[in-house]
Design a protein around this motif. Structure first.
Motif, PDB file in Angstrom:
ATOM      1  N   THR A   8       0.743  -1.087  -0.144  1.00  0.00           N
ATOM      2  CA  THR A   8      -0.133  -0.124   0.013  1.00  0.00           C
ATOM      3  C   THR A   8       0.724   1.328  -0.048  1.00  0.00           C
ATOM      4  OG1 THR A   8      -1.630  -0.966   1.299  1.00  0.00           O
ATOM      5  CG2 THR A   8      -1.839   1.208   1.176  1.00  0.00           C
ATOM      6  N   HIS A  32       5.115  -1.341   3.352  1.00  0.00           N
ATOM      7  CA  HIS A  32       4.207  -0.476   2.610  1.00  0.00           C
ATOM      8  C   HIS A  32       5.329   0.530   1.976  1.00  0.00           C
ATOM      9  CE1 HIS A  32       0.708  -1.196   4.743  1.00  0.00           C
ATOM     10  NE2 HIS A  32       1.202  -1.014   5.899  1.00  0.00           N
ATOM     11  N   ARG A  58      -2.429   5.564  -1.727  1.00  0.00           N
ATOM     12  CA  ARG A  58      -3.690   4.958  -1.100  1.00  0.00           C
ATOM     13  C   ARG A  58      -4.275   5.520   0.082  1.00  0.00           C
ATOM     14  NH1 ARG A  58      -5.088  -1.349  -0.426  1.00  0.00           N
ATOM     15  NH2 ARG A  58      -7.210  -0.999   0.074  1.00  0.00           N
ATOM     16  N   GLY A 127      -6.381  -0.892   5.016  1.00  0.00           N
ATOM     17  CA  GLY A 127      -6.279  -1.540   3.563  1.00  0.00           C
ATOM     18  C   GLY A 127      -7.389  -2.949   3.779  1.00  0.00           C
TER      19      GLY A 127
END
Length: 230
Positions: A8, A32, A58, A127
């Motif tokens: 992410t 991440h 995101r 997430g």
């Protein structure tokens, strides 16, 4: 193709360098893709927003007090519209301000005193598409915001009800000027100024000069250009 959970892309907007670096390291260790957006000297709010949108994160971890770039609150809505999940991480304890962020679309607000584990767990829940706050928690914060907004509106109406002379006097009080100095400035008696001050307090529904100044500052009221009394 969407990124896997462990990849992410997370953007960090934080004016405390050490805290930002700690977040960056912790999130990177979690796997991440972390992008820390630097707050350059003299950076405007619009320039910061442009940098954040280019990052295409995101999730955005957003502080609210961003130095010269101003308040992070104004960034929440455009970031949410871009598709980012905004998680506010702030040292500001003003619950009304937290509620404002939620109204504009932030997923949750975390106190900066929260542990790194709490922040990391929040990122994982984003997430996974899980809820970050209970309905009761969210509603309570939004209620704080709407109450303060209504109170501010009422204060502005009271300020507008002041006569031009009273607005001038309040402006001098906000500058820290004493009644004696105000009287000397306008070449009137101290009794005249005290009468004006008494009227100001009555109209603002406060009991002291300090409270009147506080009320005006709270809504960022500024007096009109000083005029000479007739």
């Amino acid at each position: 193709m969407p990124r896997a959970l462990g990849l992410t892309r997370v953007a960090i907007v934080e004016d405390h360098l050490l805290f930002a670096e700690s977040l960056e390291v912790a999130l990177s260790l979690e796997g991440h893709d972390v992008h820390r957006v630097p707050l350059d000297e003299g950076m405007s709010s619009s320039a910061l927003l442009t940098a954040l949108l280019r990052a295409q994160a995101r999730i955005v971890l957003l502080d609210l007090d961003l130095g010269e770039a101003g308040s992070g609150v104004r960034l929440v809505q455009p970031l949410v519209r871009s598709g980012a999940a905004v998680v506010v991480v702030t040292g500001d304890s003003d619950r009304a301000r937290w509620g404002e962020c939620l109204v504009y679309g932030a997923r949750t607000v975390l106190d900066k005193a929260s542990s790194l584990n709490t922040i990391l767990a929040t990122i994982r829940r984003v997430g996974e598409g899980r809820a970050l706050m209970t309905r009761e928690e969210r509603d309570a914060l939004v209620h704080h915001f709407h109450n303060e907004k209504r109170s501010d509106h009422e204060t502005r109406l009271r300020l507008e009800a002041l006569t031009p002379r009273e607005q001038e006097v309040l402006g001098h009080l906000m500058l820290g000027h004493a009644v004696r100095d105000i009287a000397r400035t306008f070449v009137v008696s101290e009794a005249t100024v005290r009468t004006q001050v008494k009227s100001i307090l009555s109209k603002l529904e406060v009991s002291s000069q300090l409270a009147a100044v506080g009320a005006a500052n709270a809504v960022r009221w500024r007096p009109p250009q000083q005029q000479t009394w007739a």
